[in-house]
Design a protein around this motif. Structure first.
Motif, mmCIF file in Angstrom:
data_model
loop_
_atom_site.group_PDB
_atom_site.id
_atom_site.type_symbol
_atom_site.label_atom_id
_atom_site.label_comp_id
_atom_site.label_asym_id
_atom_site.label_seq_id
_atom_site.Cartn_x
_atom_site.Cartn_y
_atom_site.Cartn_z
ATOM 1 N N TYR B 14 0.859 -1.191 0.000
ATOM 2 C CA TYR B 14 0.000 0.000 0.000
ATOM 3 C C TYR B 14 0.883 1.225 0.000
ATOM 4 O O TYR B 14 1.864 1.299 0.744
ATOM 5 C CB TYR B 14 -0.885 0.035 1.252
ATOM 6 C CG TYR B 14 -1.941 -1.043 1.275
ATOM 7 C CD1 TYR B 14 -3.006 -1.015 0.379
ATOM 8 C CD2 TYR B 14 -1.884 -2.082 2.200
ATOM 9 C CE1 TYR B 14 -3.983 -2.011 0.406
ATOM 10 C CE2 TYR B 14 -2.852 -3.077 2.236
ATOM 11 C CZ TYR B 14 -3.898 -3.030 1.335
ATOM 12 O OH TYR B 14 -4.840 -4.007 1.350
ATOM 13 N N ASN B 52 -9.188 -10.289 1.603
ATOM 14 C CA ASN B 52 -9.693 -9.425 0.525
ATOM 15 C C ASN B 52 -9.142 -9.845 -0.832
ATOM 16 O O ASN B 52 -9.842 -9.752 -1.854
ATOM 17 C CB ASN B 52 -9.341 -7.959 0.796
ATOM 18 C CG ASN B 52 -10.162 -7.395 1.953
ATOM 19 O OD1 ASN B 52 -11.236 -7.910 2.248
ATOM 20 N ND2 ASN B 52 -9.647 -6.379 2.608
ATOM 21 N N THR B 56 -11.310 -11.550 -3.993
ATOM 22 C CA THR B 56 -11.258 -10.700 -5.203
ATOM 23 C C THR B 56 -11.688 -9.258 -4.951
ATOM 24 O O THR B 56 -11.889 -8.504 -5.889
ATOM 25 C CB THR B 56 -12.085 -11.257 -6.393
ATOM 26 O OG1 THR B 56 -13.475 -11.027 -6.141
ATOM 27 C CG2 THR B 56 -11.837 -12.733 -6.630
ATOM 28 N N LEU B 57 -11.850 -8.888 -3.688
ATOM 29 C CA LEU B 57 -12.172 -7.484 -3.405
ATOM 30 C C LEU B 57 -10.945 -6.602 -3.618
ATOM 31 O O LEU B 57 -11.059 -5.398 -3.823
ATOM 32 C CB LEU B 57 -12.659 -7.325 -1.961
ATOM 33 C CG LEU B 57 -14.074 -7.812 -1.667
ATOM 34 C CD1 LEU B 57 -14.372 -7.702 -0.177
ATOM 35 C CD2 LEU B 57 -15.096 -7.016 -2.454
ATOM 36 N N ASP B 58 -9.777 -7.177 -3.533
ATOM 37 C CA ASP B 58 -8.529 -6.420 -3.706
ATOM 38 C C ASP B 58 -7.626 -7.208 -4.651
ATOM 39 O O ASP B 58 -7.811 -8.425 -4.841
ATOM 40 C CB ASP B 58 -7.860 -6.245 -2.338
ATOM 41 C CG ASP B 58 -6.985 -4.996 -2.295
ATOM 42 O OD1 ASP B 58 -6.821 -4.352 -3.356
ATOM 43 O OD2 ASP B 58 -6.466 -4.681 -1.215
ATOM 44 N N ARG B 59 -6.664 -6.519 -5.239
ATOM 45 C CA ARG B 59 -5.736 -7.197 -6.159
ATOM 46 C C ARG B 59 -4.346 -7.189 -5.553
ATOM 47 O O ARG B 59 -3.960 -6.205 -4.890
ATOM 48 C CB ARG B 59 -5.693 -6.465 -7.498
ATOM 49 C CG ARG B 59 -6.976 -6.576 -8.314
ATOM 50 C CD ARG B 59 -6.851 -5.729 -9.580
ATOM 51 N NE ARG B 59 -8.099 -5.675 -10.308
ATOM 52 C CZ ARG B 59 -8.473 -6.561 -11.224
ATOM 53 N NH1 ARG B 59 -7.703 -7.601 -11.503
ATOM 54 N NH2 ARG B 59 -9.605 -6.427 -11.869
ATOM 55 N N GLU B 77 -12.806 -5.776 -13.887
ATOM 56 C CA GLU B 77 -13.687 -5.459 -12.752
ATOM 57 C C GLU B 77 -15.100 -6.029 -12.942
ATOM 58 O O GLU B 77 -15.702 -6.546 -12.007
ATOM 59 C CB GLU B 77 -13.745 -3.935 -12.584
ATOM 60 C CG GLU B 77 -14.155 -3.456 -11.208
ATOM 61 C CD GLU B 77 -13.286 -4.017 -10.087
ATOM 62 O OE1 GLU B 77 -13.863 -4.406 -9.062
ATOM 63 O OE2 GLU B 77 -12.047 -4.103 -10.240
ATOM 64 N N LEU B 80 -15.053 -9.710 -12.447
ATOM 65 C CA LEU B 80 -14.843 -9.993 -11.014
ATOM 66 C C LEU B 80 -16.146 -9.851 -10.236
ATOM 67 O O LEU B 80 -16.435 -10.648 -9.338
ATOM 68 C CB LEU B 80 -13.797 -9.037 -10.435
ATOM 69 C CG LEU B 80 -12.330 -9.421 -10.607
ATOM 70 C CD1 LEU B 80 -11.439 -8.395 -9.930
ATOM 71 C CD2 LEU B 80 -12.052 -10.807 -10.031
ATOM 72 N N GLU B 81 -16.927 -8.795 -10.595
ATOM 73 C CA GLU B 81 -18.215 -8.578 -9.912
ATOM 74 C C GLU B 81 -19.101 -9.815 -10.063
ATOM 75 O O GLU B 81 -19.690 -10.293 -9.105
ATOM 76 C CB GLU B 81 -18.930 -7.363 -10.519
ATOM 77 C CG GLU B 81 -18.518 -6.042 -9.908
ATOM 78 C CD GLU B 81 -19.196 -4.841 -10.578
ATOM 79 O OE1 GLU B 81 -19.943 -5.043 -11.552
ATOM 80 O OE2 GLU B 81 -18.940 -3.710 -10.124
ATOM 81 N N LYS B 82 -19.171 -10.316 -11.289
ATOM 82 C CA LYS B 82 -20.024 -11.470 -11.559
ATOM 83 C C LYS B 82 -19.478 -12.717 -10.842
ATOM 84 O O LYS B 82 -20.244 -13.512 -10.286
ATOM 85 C CB LYS B 82 -20.097 -11.717 -13.066
ATOM 86 C CG LYS B 82 -21.151 -12.713 -13.435
ATOM 87 C CD LYS B 82 -21.660 -12.518 -14.831
ATOM 88 C CE LYS B 82 -22.912 -13.360 -15.024
ATOM 89 N NZ LYS B 82 -23.323 -13.438 -16.395
ATOM 90 N N ARG B 84 -17.699 -12.786 -8.106
ATOM 91 C CA ARG B 84 -18.006 -12.654 -6.668
ATOM 92 C C ARG B 84 -19.467 -12.978 -6.397
ATOM 93 O O ARG B 84 -19.798 -13.658 -5.432
ATOM 94 C CB ARG B 84 -17.754 -11.218 -6.213
ATOM 95 C CG ARG B 84 -16.374 -10.952 -5.682
ATOM 96 C CD ARG B 84 -16.361 -9.733 -4.771
ATOM 97 N NE ARG B 84 -16.856 -8.536 -5.385
ATOM 98 C CZ ARG B 84 -16.112 -7.703 -6.113
ATOM 99 N NH1 ARG B 84 -14.833 -7.965 -6.319
ATOM 100 N NH2 ARG B 84 -16.617 -6.606 -6.619
ATOM 101 N N LEU B 85 -20.334 -12.467 -7.264
ATOM 102 C CA LEU B 85 -21.780 -12.642 -7.051
ATOM 103 C C LEU B 85 -22.175 -14.122 -7.048
ATOM 104 O O LEU B 85 -22.965 -14.556 -6.221
ATOM 105 C CB LEU B 85 -22.551 -11.897 -8.151
ATOM 106 C CG LEU B 85 -24.076 -11.965 -8.093
ATOM 107 C CD1 LEU B 85 -24.587 -11.256 -6.845
ATOM 108 C CD2 LEU B 85 -24.703 -11.343 -9.325
ATOM 109 N N LEU B 109 -31.473 -10.496 -1.820
ATOM 110 C CA LEU B 109 -30.882 -9.445 -2.679
ATOM 111 C C LEU B 109 -29.846 -9.986 -3.683
ATOM 112 O O LEU B 109 -29.967 -9.744 -4.899
ATOM 113 C CB LEU B 109 -30.261 -8.376 -1.771
ATOM 114 C CG LEU B 109 -30.071 -6.989 -2.358
ATOM 115 C CD1 LEU B 109 -31.385 -6.409 -2.849
ATOM 116 C CD2 LEU B 109 -29.454 -6.066 -1.313
ATOM 117 N N PRO B 110 -28.827 -10.739 -3.230
ATOM 118 C CA PRO B 110 -27.849 -11.242 -4.216
ATOM 119 C C PRO B 110 -28.471 -12.222 -5.222
ATOM 120 O O PRO B 110 -28.030 -12.298 -6.361
ATOM 121 C CB PRO B 110 -26.811 -11.965 -3.349
ATOM 122 C CG PRO B 110 -26.998 -11.418 -1.973
ATOM 123 C CD PRO B 110 -28.448 -11.097 -1.861
ATOM 124 N N ALA B 113 -30.091 -10.142 -7.802
ATOM 125 C CA ALA B 113 -29.045 -9.547 -8.645
ATOM 126 C C ALA B 113 -28.504 -10.568 -9.636
ATOM 127 O O ALA B 113 -28.075 -10.217 -10.739
ATOM 128 C CB ALA B 113 -27.920 -9.002 -7.773
#
Lengths: 301, 254
Positions: B14, B52, B56-59, B77, B80-82, B84-85, B109-110, B113
């Motif tokens: 970081y 994280n 896959t929330l972080d690389r 991105e 990755l969203e899909k 994760r979902l 909800l998920p 989605a």
């Protein structure tokens, strides 16, 4: 003047200011031969046929058959002359109350009777002239101005242009108010949405971390804003309509003549809702986009 | 047993105003499918950073990360969203439930989605809430639930799309002992019955003890992996029953 070949009519009129009770009125002495001019506006009773009779504008609030005592002023330094007239007819408001407190409150009486009561001989202070050929209006107006430099000469065109100027000014005034309302509405939505999405950052992060796309999150927020905008538009429309009626009622109660018709126009109402919706969505776009384009961890950190 | 997670020489740096912070220093590990792995270590050791990256929330700054057979470092991105979902369930320490949705709506909800029909999502959400012991609280709002119940509802939501990998960040840190025991039971069931791979970060040795492998992290490096030493008893039959119903729902629309 009447002898001129292109003059159709030239009628003398005596216009003075008077007071009835606590109301200012305009006393108009018109020759009996021309009094039929007011027939079109007559809503009750008849027109005067002899001296001592009057037809009054509805804003004077006098009933047919009643007697009005008018204090007529001939100049600002002389005391008023007291005249009693019998109301034989009532006319609708000539200006439809459009200029509100400036209503004329007309009391129309026969000219010769008025001159006699005031003891002014055959004095008159206005002449209404009608011409056969409208192309001669301007030359005649110029000639009259040249011959009678102290007189005010109005043509139909100049009167209309004055009205147009007033309407244009009113339009500009309303336009400025609209622009201010839009800017204020947009900025308010922007600020409120900026605060709202910041307060709900955790929720956004959670949804995005779950895998719900930024587009879906933005759509959810926009749907929420849209609903608020829609409800705000409907509430604003009703508040505006009933508020206008309330203001009209208050002004009338306060003694102002403000008999403005306030119609409910569905197309305007729908337009108001549409504008409210658009302003809400536009104001919310930037803050929502800014937040949903962040990665979940950038929010949570 | 094939690997659910493979990390090879993963580094995470970081950049801060005070300079660079090396959160992870060459982490390499392999976690088999259906295993429970626990990450232990003091605060700031790199546990959450590692979670994280796995979720896959972080690389990573460098290194290779393979999750459920997919090299996630190469995904953009949107993908990755899909991913994760549909593949990963995540339980945060906080921010777990949307406050103006009821328990079942939060869980559904998920699924919505992901495109599941609303009625199926409602049925599945209620089954999941039953699995975590909240069958009577499906219509309650988060503020009507205790901290432990909220955490259990959040686990149900993390399971919404029947993920193959479940990431738990301090799953028992904000709950009482009774709720902690329930949560441990759920974790065990998911691993045994649903064959879900579970990776969790925890400070609690009792929680870590139920894992197949415990990784101790210090200064961004794994300094050791130990075997479990505790068995948690659970009602496997009931969990299997719910699992069968949920499998039927999943196969009816996917």
């Amino acid at each position: 003047m009447r002898a001129l070949p292109y003059v159709q009519s030239a009628e003398p009129v005596l216009m003075l200011t008077g007071v009835v009770g606590n109301k200012t009125v305009t006393v108009l002495g018109v020759p009996l031969s021309d009094i039929s001019y007011f027939d079109i506006d007559l809503s009750q009773g008849r027109l005067p046929q002899t001296g001592g009779e009057a037809v009054v504008e509805s804003t004077v609030q006098a009933q047919t058959g009643s007697t009005l005592t008018i204090y007529v002023y001939q100049s600002s330094i002389s005391p008023p002359t007291e005249l009693d007239v019998r109301v034989v007819g009532v006319m609708s408001n000539l200006l439809k109350g459009f200029i509100g407190p400036m209503s004329l409150n007309l009391v129309v009486v026969p000219l010769d009777w008025l001159q006699q009561q005031l003891g002014v001989g055959d004095f008159y202070n206005m002449v209404f002239i009608t011409l056969n050929d409208k192309s001669l209006i301007q030359p005649l107006a110029q000639e009259l101005k040249a011959r009678f430099p102290h007189a005010e000469v109005y043509t139909q065109q100049s009167a209309l242009s004055t009205i147009n100027r007033v309407f244009n000014m009113l339009n500009i005034f309303f336009l400025v108010i609209e622009v201010i309302a839009f800017v204020a509405g947009g900025l308010t939505t922007f600020t409120v949405m900026s605060i709202t999405v910041r307060e709900r950052l955790g929720e956004v992060a959670l949804l995005k971390a779950t895998g719900i796309s930024g587009r879906d999150v933005a759509l959810a927020f926009l749907l929420e804003v849209g609903l608020v905008g829609l409800l705000g538009g409907v509430a604003g429309g009703f508040a505006g309509y009933w508020g206008a009626i309330g203001i009209k009622y208050v002004l009338i109660r306060a003694g102002y003549n403000f008999d403005v018709p306030i119609p409910f126009i569905p197309s305007l109402f729908a337009m108001g809702i549409g504008v409210s919706l658009a302003v809400a969505l536009l104001g919310a776009l930037a803050p929502i986009y800014r937040v949903v384009s962040l990665r979940p961890l950038e929010i949570l950190r | 047993m094939s690997e659910a997670i493979v990390l090879e020489d993963v580094h995470k740096v970081y950049k801060t105003p005070a300079g660079e912070v090396h959160a992870l220093r060459g982490i390499s590990l392999k976690i088999p499918r259906a295993a429970i792995a626990a990450l232990m270590g003091p605060s700031g050791s790199g546990k959450t950073t590692l979670l994280n990256i796995i979720s896959t929330l972080d690389r990573p700054t460098s290194g290779r990360v393979e999750v459920l057979g997919e090299d996630v470092t190469s995904l953009d991105e949107k993908r990755l969203e899909k991913f994760r979902l549909l593949k990963i369930g995540y339980l945060f320490q906080s921010y777990n439930l949307v406050p103006y949705l009821t328990a079942w709506q939060n869980v559904a909800l998920p699924m919505l989605a992901a495109g599941m029909p609303r009625e199926l999502a409602r049925v599945k959400a209620k089954l999941l809430l039953e699995l975590v012991g909240l069958g009577d609280a499906v219509d309650r709002y988060p503020w009507q639930l205790s901290g432990g119940m909220q955490q259990r509802a959040a686990i149900a939501r993390a399971l919404a799309n029947s993920p193959e990998l479940l990431i738990l960040d301090e799953p028992t840190s904000n709950v009482d002992l009774d709720n902690a025991a329930v949560i441990l039971g759920i974790i065990k069931l998911l691993s045994e019955v649903w064959k879900t791979t579970i990776v969790m970060a925890t400070h609690d040795p009792d929680v870590a003890a139920m894992a197949n492998t415990v990784y101790t992290i210090r200064g961004g490096q794994i300094i050791g992996g130990v075997a479990p030493r505790r068995e948690v008893k659970v009602d496997v039959e009931r969990a299997k029953e719910i699992y069968d119903k949920i499998s039927a729902i999943d196969s009816s629309w996917r």
